[in-house]
Design an enzyme around this catalytic site. Structure first.
Site, PDB file in Angstrom:
ATOM      1  N   CYS A  42      17.998   6.209  11.389  1.00  0.00           N
ATOM      2  CA  CYS A  42      18.121   4.988  10.578  1.00  0.00           C
ATOM      3  C   CYS A  42      19.137   5.154   9.457  1.00  0.00           C
ATOM      4  O   CYS A  42      20.028   4.330   9.276  1.00  0.00           O
ATOM      5  CB  CYS A  42      16.752   4.615  10.007  1.00  0.00           C
ATOM      6  SG  CYS A  42      16.836   3.237   8.866  1.00  0.00           S
ATOM      7  N   CYS A  47      20.409   1.992  11.509  1.00  0.00           N
ATOM      8  CA  CYS A  47      20.198   0.767  10.715  1.00  0.00           C
ATOM      9  C   CYS A  47      21.113   0.638   9.495  1.00  0.00           C
ATOM     10  O   CYS A  47      21.766  -0.383   9.318  1.00  0.00           O
ATOM     11  CB  CYS A  47      18.756   0.702  10.219  1.00  0.00           C
ATOM     12  SG  CYS A  47      17.541   1.323  11.366  1.00  0.00           S
ATOM     13  N   LYS A  50      25.048   0.887  10.174  1.00  0.00           N
ATOM     14  CA  LYS A  50      25.362  -0.295  10.991  1.00  0.00           C
ATOM     15  C   LYS A  50      25.356  -1.552  10.140  1.00  0.00           C
ATOM     16  O   LYS A  50      26.267  -2.353  10.184  1.00  0.00           O
ATOM     17  CB  LYS A  50      24.334  -0.369  12.124  1.00  0.00           C
ATOM     18  CG  LYS A  50      24.394  -1.551  13.059  1.00  0.00           C
ATOM     19  CD  LYS A  50      23.642  -2.763  12.603  1.00  0.00           C
ATOM     20  CE  LYS A  50      22.253  -2.603  12.107  1.00  0.00           C
ATOM     21  NZ  LYS A  50      21.212  -2.451  13.080  1.00  0.00           N
ATOM     22  N   TYR A 176      20.201  -4.607  21.608  1.00  0.00           N
ATOM     23  CA  TYR A 176      20.406  -4.666  20.156  1.00  0.00           C
ATOM     24  C   TYR A 176      21.764  -4.080  19.743  1.00  0.00           C
ATOM     25  O   TYR A 176      22.541  -4.701  19.032  1.00  0.00           O
ATOM     26  CB  TYR A 176      19.375  -3.772  19.456  1.00  0.00           C
ATOM     27  CG  TYR A 176      17.996  -4.292  19.255  1.00  0.00           C
ATOM     28  CD1 TYR A 176      17.596  -4.768  18.019  1.00  0.00           C
ATOM     29  CD2 TYR A 176      17.054  -4.246  20.276  1.00  0.00           C
ATOM     30  CE1 TYR A 176      16.297  -5.185  17.796  1.00  0.00           C
ATOM     31  CE2 TYR A 176      15.752  -4.662  20.061  1.00  0.00           C
ATOM     32  CZ  TYR A 176      15.382  -5.131  18.822  1.00  0.00           C
ATOM     33  OH  TYR A 176      14.098  -5.543  18.596  1.00  0.00           O
ATOM     34  N   GLU A 180      25.151  -6.039  18.266  1.00  0.00           N
ATOM     35  CA  GLU A 180      25.469  -5.796  16.855  1.00  0.00           C
ATOM     36  C   GLU A 180      26.890  -5.254  16.701  1.00  0.00           C
ATOM     37  O   GLU A 180      27.656  -5.709  15.842  1.00  0.00           O
ATOM     38  CB  GLU A 180      24.439  -4.834  16.251  1.00  0.00           C
ATOM     39  CG  GLU A 180      23.073  -5.486  16.132  1.00  0.00           C
ATOM     40  CD  GLU A 180      22.000  -4.599  15.487  1.00  0.00           C
ATOM     41  OE1 GLU A 180      20.993  -5.146  15.048  1.00  0.00           O
ATOM     42  OE2 GLU A 180      22.170  -3.364  15.439  1.00  0.00           O
ATOM     43  N   HIS A 435      14.196 -27.222  -0.545  1.00  0.00           N
ATOM     44  CA  HIS A 435      15.314 -28.065  -0.142  1.00  0.00           C
ATOM     45  C   HIS A 435      16.530 -27.826  -1.040  1.00  0.00           C
ATOM     46  O   HIS A 435      16.360 -27.707  -2.255  1.00  0.00           O
ATOM     47  CB  HIS A 435      14.892 -29.540  -0.241  1.00  0.00           C
ATOM     48  CG  HIS A 435      15.920 -30.474   0.300  1.00  0.00           C
ATOM     49  ND1 HIS A 435      16.204 -30.566   1.641  1.00  0.00           N
ATOM     50  CD2 HIS A 435      16.757 -31.342  -0.332  1.00  0.00           C
ATOM     51  CE1 HIS A 435      17.166 -31.463   1.813  1.00  0.00           C
ATOM     52  NE2 HIS A 435      17.509 -31.943   0.633  1.00  0.00           N
ATOM     53  N   GLU A 440      13.358 -24.576   5.443  1.00  0.00           N
ATOM     54  CA  GLU A 440      12.467 -25.747   5.396  1.00  0.00           C
ATOM     55  C   GLU A 440      12.277 -26.370   6.778  1.00  0.00           C
ATOM     56  O   GLU A 440      11.286 -27.054   7.037  1.00  0.00           O
ATOM     57  CB  GLU A 440      12.949 -26.793   4.391  1.00  0.00           C
ATOM     58  CG  GLU A 440      14.234 -27.492   4.772  1.00  0.00           C
ATOM     59  CD  GLU A 440      14.689 -28.517   3.733  1.00  0.00           C
ATOM     60  OE1 GLU A 440      13.839 -29.208   3.148  1.00  0.00           O
ATOM     61  OE2 GLU A 440      15.908 -28.620   3.502  1.00  0.00           O
TER      62      GLU A 440
HETATM   63  P1  NDP Z   1      18.307  -1.657  24.529  1.00  0.00           P
HETATM   64  O1  NDP Z   1      17.225  -1.084  25.335  1.00  0.00           O
HETATM   65  O2  NDP Z   1      18.017  -2.682  23.499  1.00  0.00           O
HETATM   66  O3  NDP Z   1      19.402  -2.273  25.480  1.00  0.00           O
HETATM   67  C1  NDP Z   1      20.003  -1.522  26.502  1.00  0.00           C
HETATM   68  C2  NDP Z   1      21.002  -2.402  27.211  1.00  0.00           C
HETATM   69  O4  NDP Z   1      21.735  -1.608  28.133  1.00  0.00           O
HETATM   70  C3  NDP Z   1      20.356  -3.513  28.018  1.00  0.00           C
HETATM   71  O5  NDP Z   1      21.194  -4.637  27.965  1.00  0.00           O
HETATM   72  C4  NDP Z   1      20.315  -2.932  29.426  1.00  0.00           C
HETATM   73  O6  NDP Z   1      20.381  -3.885  30.428  1.00  0.00           O
HETATM   74  C5  NDP Z   1      21.601  -2.146  29.435  1.00  0.00           C
HETATM   75  N1  NDP Z   1      21.595  -1.039  30.386  1.00  0.00           N
HETATM   76  C6  NDP Z   1      20.686  -0.056  30.500  1.00  0.00           C
HETATM   77  N2  NDP Z   1      21.064   0.812  31.460  1.00  0.00           N
HETATM   78  C7  NDP Z   1      22.230   0.350  31.948  1.00  0.00           C
HETATM   79  C8  NDP Z   1      23.112   0.794  32.957  1.00  0.00           C
HETATM   80  N3  NDP Z   1      22.858   1.894  33.665  1.00  0.00           N
HETATM   81  N4  NDP Z   1      24.225   0.077  33.201  1.00  0.00           N
HETATM   82  C9  NDP Z   1      24.478  -1.041  32.493  1.00  0.00           C
HETATM   83  N5  NDP Z   1      23.686  -1.509  31.523  1.00  0.00           N
HETATM   84  C10 NDP Z   1      22.578  -0.822  31.269  1.00  0.00           C
HETATM   85  O7  NDP Z   1      19.052  -0.397  23.940  1.00  0.00           O
HETATM   86  P2  NDP Z   1      20.032  -0.198  22.724  1.00  0.00           P
HETATM   87  O8  NDP Z   1      20.799   1.020  23.092  1.00  0.00           O
HETATM   88  O9  NDP Z   1      20.784  -1.433  22.400  1.00  0.00           O
HETATM   89  O10 NDP Z   1      19.039   0.095  21.516  1.00  0.00           O
HETATM   90  C11 NDP Z   1      18.022   1.100  21.622  1.00  0.00           C
HETATM   91  C12 NDP Z   1      16.840   0.732  20.771  1.00  0.00           C
HETATM   92  O11 NDP Z   1      17.183   0.929  19.411  1.00  0.00           O
HETATM   93  C13 NDP Z   1      16.413  -0.728  20.866  1.00  0.00           C
HETATM   94  O12 NDP Z   1      15.507  -0.953  21.890  1.00  0.00           O
HETATM   95  C14 NDP Z   1      15.816  -0.992  19.522  1.00  0.00           C
HETATM   96  O13 NDP Z   1      14.441  -0.739  19.577  1.00  0.00           O
HETATM   97  C15 NDP Z   1      16.500   0.010  18.605  1.00  0.00           C
HETATM   98  N6  NDP Z   1      17.436  -0.708  17.723  1.00  0.00           N
HETATM   99  C16 NDP Z   1      16.961  -1.620  16.834  1.00  0.00           C
HETATM  100  C17 NDP Z   1      17.837  -2.316  16.026  1.00  0.00           C
HETATM  101  C18 NDP Z   1      17.309  -3.342  15.074  1.00  0.00           C
HETATM  102  O14 NDP Z   1      16.122  -3.367  14.819  1.00  0.00           O
HETATM  103  N7  NDP Z   1      18.159  -4.244  14.577  1.00  0.00           N
HETATM  104  C19 NDP Z   1      19.267  -2.074  16.069  1.00  0.00           C
HETATM  105  C20 NDP Z   1      19.644  -1.119  17.032  1.00  0.00           C
HETATM  106  C21 NDP Z   1      18.757  -0.450  17.825  1.00  0.00           C
HETATM  107  P3  NDP Z   1      19.088  -4.626  30.991  1.00  0.00           P
HETATM  108  O15 NDP Z   1      18.647  -5.547  29.925  1.00  0.00           O
HETATM  109  O16 NDP Z   1      19.600  -5.302  32.215  1.00  0.00           O
HETATM  110  O17 NDP Z   1      18.089  -3.545  31.285  1.00  0.00           O
END
Ligand code: NDP
Length: 458
Positions: A42, A47, A50, A176, A180, A435, A440
């Site tokens: 984080c 977090c 980022k 996510y 982002e 407002h 709201e």
């Molecule tokens: P996520 O699990 O959110 O997303 C992974 C993405 O990668 C999905 O779109 C998935 O597709 C895709 N994917 C997975 N495997 C493949 C592959 N082999 N080929 C192509 N695409 C693939 O992971 P992130 O890495 O974005 O984030 C990890 C975690 O970190 C999040 O789940 C979240 O909990 C945490 N996080 C939280 C944040 C916040 O609170 N603002 C900010 C950043 C991270 P599909 O959907 O089709 O499976």
């Protein structure tokens, strides 16, 4: 047997530090072991850095919007290296704050790689230490698929420290991190292409949110190649060429993969001493009280791969310290957890999506509004805000609140209290809004979205 410590925490990220400090405040003898920098994902790689970059990217909107309000602004110039240096200064400052907080709490920091020898013994730098309880707060790391050329790609770790802003970047993944960073790079002037294997971004989020975000990101010039899979990456001079499964190709000077994260559970002797792991992900199996399969060993946060969010890791860590050292058994309640995505526009969401609510309740009502925020009138920005409430028809309880638009995380953070208290739609309606604000709208939603599925079933 007398142990060296009452609690030995492995991993000095948000969860581990929170738990250790709370335990030490109750007089427990606490050690916390870290093999890298104190602060964890984080503070150092997630977090915080980022969000600092997100702030930087959002200034672009402010410059553009200012003209409609009578400002004459010369085309602004951004320095990526200055931003990264400022960001690094801040994360280093926070690392120092974490060190101080641990020292003030009386937790002993041990630097090195920890390996478990048995249920009470930890080896660090060749030295064996013992503890009554061990907490695994060891976080996770980015994962990429095994395709030819994957060694050329960066993850979010490197994206936060690139020496220069890419001119055109391909981001693979639609979760996510992908959305982002797409917002960050596009906001700072890079040309951004996203590659997702599904139809829409952000699998698991409410469908209206997903569609609305995709539409607004495209309107901001981000190309989203859906139903697309990359099969190979080739370096061609200063550029990279990406082959798609359908036979096409994409080109970029930087390729980022944000295809999920996995727990850091290898090389520590966990399986060897009987800590049960999920076979597919290596996540540590825990119950609601953060117990692993070994009675005095606990795990929290991303290492358990449940809700990979800082506040949940902190809540789990503190609950454990209360339970073990304050005779105050607390099970970290994780039923209603708000979350935000710092995309541009931002997302805030709490509770059930419409699809989840339909699956779990006999009948629901959906309230939705899409409107142009007041600020966008003079600025001329076409972007619209989406707000949505999902309500259980039988009890009138609000099951979910979702928003895409400026300040969504701040607004949903407040609404999370209402949902945690079990607020009904009638109570939302009785609330006086402020407002003129976007918030709201959440207390003035009157018209139900026609329930076409129910009508069709009649
Ligand atoms: P996520 O699990 O959110 O997303 C992974 C993405 O990668 C999905 O779109 C998935 O597709 C895709 N994917 C997975 N495997 C493949 C592959 N082999 N080929 C192509 N695409 C693939 O992971 P992130 O890495 O974005 O984030 C990890 C975690 O970190 C999040 O789940 C979240 O909990 C945490 N996080 C939280 C944040 C916040 O609170 N603002 C900010 C950043 C991270 P599909 O959907 O089709 O499976």
């Amino acid at each position: 047997m007398a142990y060296d410590f009452d609690l030995f925490t492995i991993g000095a990220g948000s969860g581990g530090v929170a738990s250790s400090r709370r335990a030490a405040s109750y007089g427990a003898r606490v050690a916390i072991c870290e093999q890298g920098r104190v602060g964890g994902t984080c503070v150092l790689r997630g977090c915080i850095p980022k969000k600092l970059l997100v702030y930087a990217a959002h200034f672009t909107d402010e410059w553009q919007d200012a003209a409609g309000y009578g400002w004459h602004v010369a085309p602004p110039v951004h320095s990526w290296p200055e931003l990264i240096a400022a960001k690094n200064k801040e994360t280093t400052r926070l690392e120092g704050v974490y060190h101080k907080m641990l020292a003030d709490a009386g937790a002993q920091l041990i630097e090195g790689h920890a390996k478990l020898i048995d249920a009470h013994t930890i080896e660090v730098n060749g030295k064996r230490l013992t503890s009554a309880n061990i907490l695994l707060a060891i976080g996770g790391h980015p994962v990429t698929p095994k395709i030819p050329g994957i060694e050329h790609v960066i993850s979010s770790n490197e994206a936060l420290d690139l020496p220069k802003l890419p001119r055109n970047i391909v981001i693979v993944g639609g979760g996510y991190i992908a959305v982002e960073f797409a917002g960050i790079f596009a906001g700072l002037g890079a040309s951004v292409q996203m590659v997702i294997r599904g139809e829409e971004l952000l699998n698991g989020f409410d469908d209206d949110v997903r569609i609305h975000l995709g539409r607004e990101m495209r309107a901001r010039g981000i190309a989203i190649h859906n139903r697309t899979e990359i099969t190979a990456i080739k370096k061609q001079g200063a550029n990279f060429s990406l082959a798609t499964k359908a036979g096409g190709s994409l080109s970029a000077d930087c390729v980022m993969y944000a295809t999920g994260r996995l727990p850091n559970t290898t090389g520590m002797g966990l399986a060897e001493i009987g800590v049960a792991l999920q076979p597919e992900t290596g996540a540590i199996k825990v119950d609601d009280w953060s117990h692993t399969s070994v009675p005095n060993i606990y795990a929290i946060g991303d290492a358990t791969d449940m809700l990979n969010l800082t506040p949940t890791a902190i809540a789990e860590g503190r609950a454990l310290a209360e339970t073990l050292f304050n005779n105050n058994p607390i099970c970290a309640r994780l039923e209603i957890v708000p979350t935000a995505v710092f995309s541009n526009p931002t997302i805030g969401t709490v509770g059930l999506t419409e699809a989840e609510a339909r699956a779990q309740y006999a009948a629901i009502d959906v309230y939705r509004t899409v409107f142009r925020p007041l600020k966008n009138t003079l600025s001329g920005r076409a972007e619209k805000t989406l707000m949505k409430l999902v309500v259980d028809r039988a009890s009138d309880k609000v099951l979910g609140a979702h928003m895409v638009g400026p300040d969504a995380p701040e607004i949903i953070g407040g609404l999370a209290i209402a949902l945690t208290c079990g607020a009904t739609k009638a109570q939302f309606d009785r609330t006086i809004g402020i407002h003129p604000t976007a918030s709201e709208e959440f207390v003035t939603l009157r018209t139900k979205v026609p329930d076409l599925k129910a009508k069709a079933a009649e």
